[in-house]
Design an enzyme around this catalytic site. Structure first.
Site: not given
Ligand code: GUN
Length: 302
Positions: A54, A98, A121
């Site tokens: 990422k 994460q 997200d």
């Protein structure tokens, strides 16, 4: 029938190119690049790979990507303090923690603490609620990418439409299944949200014009679960052991989806491969979300 293979790597590259252009325009206009902060707590090997990818993908399109690695034993309050700092930092446009998190940290506390306008997200209850209310803001990256592949399938199979089609989503996670069902509903599909407790899962899948598998069970969906001519989107990423071909050879691992690809491709009209289908789209959509978040926050100032 042999299905058209939906190339997620190629489509992700197109999305990244578009983001690269948008990032250049943003940087020129505001005198700084969009900023994405990725937080990893602990040493989960898969999460280490995902978060490094990422950060790298962000830098590759001109986003200021930064990976913070916190020790496995980090307390919930330490992580929350870090999030409050990033929430208040004006040069930070996107924040991603994460998952999964170590057991001493409550996931809900963490997701609730990220400012909704920096929640790239799309997991904050505000963003989930906006999507459910038909007012999407920041949409979770994997279902967003899966919808782009589905639209590619529809463009490829000129005669098909999502309007009134029966879409079956297998898996009800907050990350994929639920938001995917909302996106399909918004596209006027008739949606069934199936899961591990669904009675006659195979029969339910056989009714699907569009079948989305997101359960995390290797090759659960067999070829004869796929209606002839269906579009199959496989969100699964499962690492399985493959027996050694001969004595003395070490056993290997292989990445497979939630769909038995070789069987399903004989029934479907279009199907995503694993790897190279939905996977590459997730990161591309994270970059897109970061640019959208940056543009929205700065444009709101006039
Ligand atoms: N873990 C597995 N998928 C995801 C994702 O899309 N976002 C985050 N933050 N963690 C994940």
């Amino acid at each position: 029938m042999t299905a058209a293979i939906l190339d997620g790597k190629k489509l992700a590259e197109t999305v990244r190119e578009e983001v690269r252009g948008g990032v250049a325009t943003f940087t020129k206009k505001y005198g700084r690049a969009p900023g994405l902060e990725v937080i990893l707590v602990g040493e989960d090997p898969a999460s280490q790979i995902y978060t490094r990818n990422k950060e790298k993908a962000a830098k590759d399109v001109g986003i200021r990507g930064k990976l913070h690695v916190l020790p496995t034993g980090t307390s919930e309050s330490t992580l929350l303090a870090e999030l409050y700092r990033l929430n208040a930092d004006d040069a930070v446009d996107g924040i991603l923690v994460q998952l999964p998190l170590p057991s001493q940290i409550r996931q809900s506390r963490v997701l609730d603490a990220i400012r909704p306008d920096k929640d790239v997200d799309g997991f904050h209850p505000t963003n989930a609620g906006l999507l459910t209310s038909g007012r999407p803001s920041l949409v979770p990256c994997t279902p967003r990418g899966a919808m782009k592949l589905l639209n590619l399938a529809i463009a490829t199979l000129a005669h098909t439409t999502l309007e009134g089609a029966h879409a079956v989503v297998v898996g009800r996670s907050n990350i994929v299944g639920k938001p995917m069902a909302q996106l399909l509903l918004a596209a006027n599909a008739t949606v069934t949200l199936a899961h591990s407790r669904t009675k006659d899962l195979a029969g339910t899948c056989r009714q699907a014009d569009v079948l989305v598998a997101a359960v995390g069970k290797a090759e659960l969906v067999r070829g004869n679960w796929v209606k002839p001519g269906a579009i199959v989107i496989d969100v699964g990423m499962n690492r399985i052991h493959v027996a050694a071909a001969s004595p003395g050879e070490t056993s290997k691992t292989k990445l497979v989806g939630d769909v038995a690809f070789d069987e399903a491709k004989e029934h479907a009209a279009a199907i995503t491969p694993v790897p190279g289908g939905v996977g590459p789209m997730t990161i591309a959509c994270l970059l897109e979300n970061t640019l959208i978040a940056a543009q929205a926050r700065l444009a709101a100032r006039g």
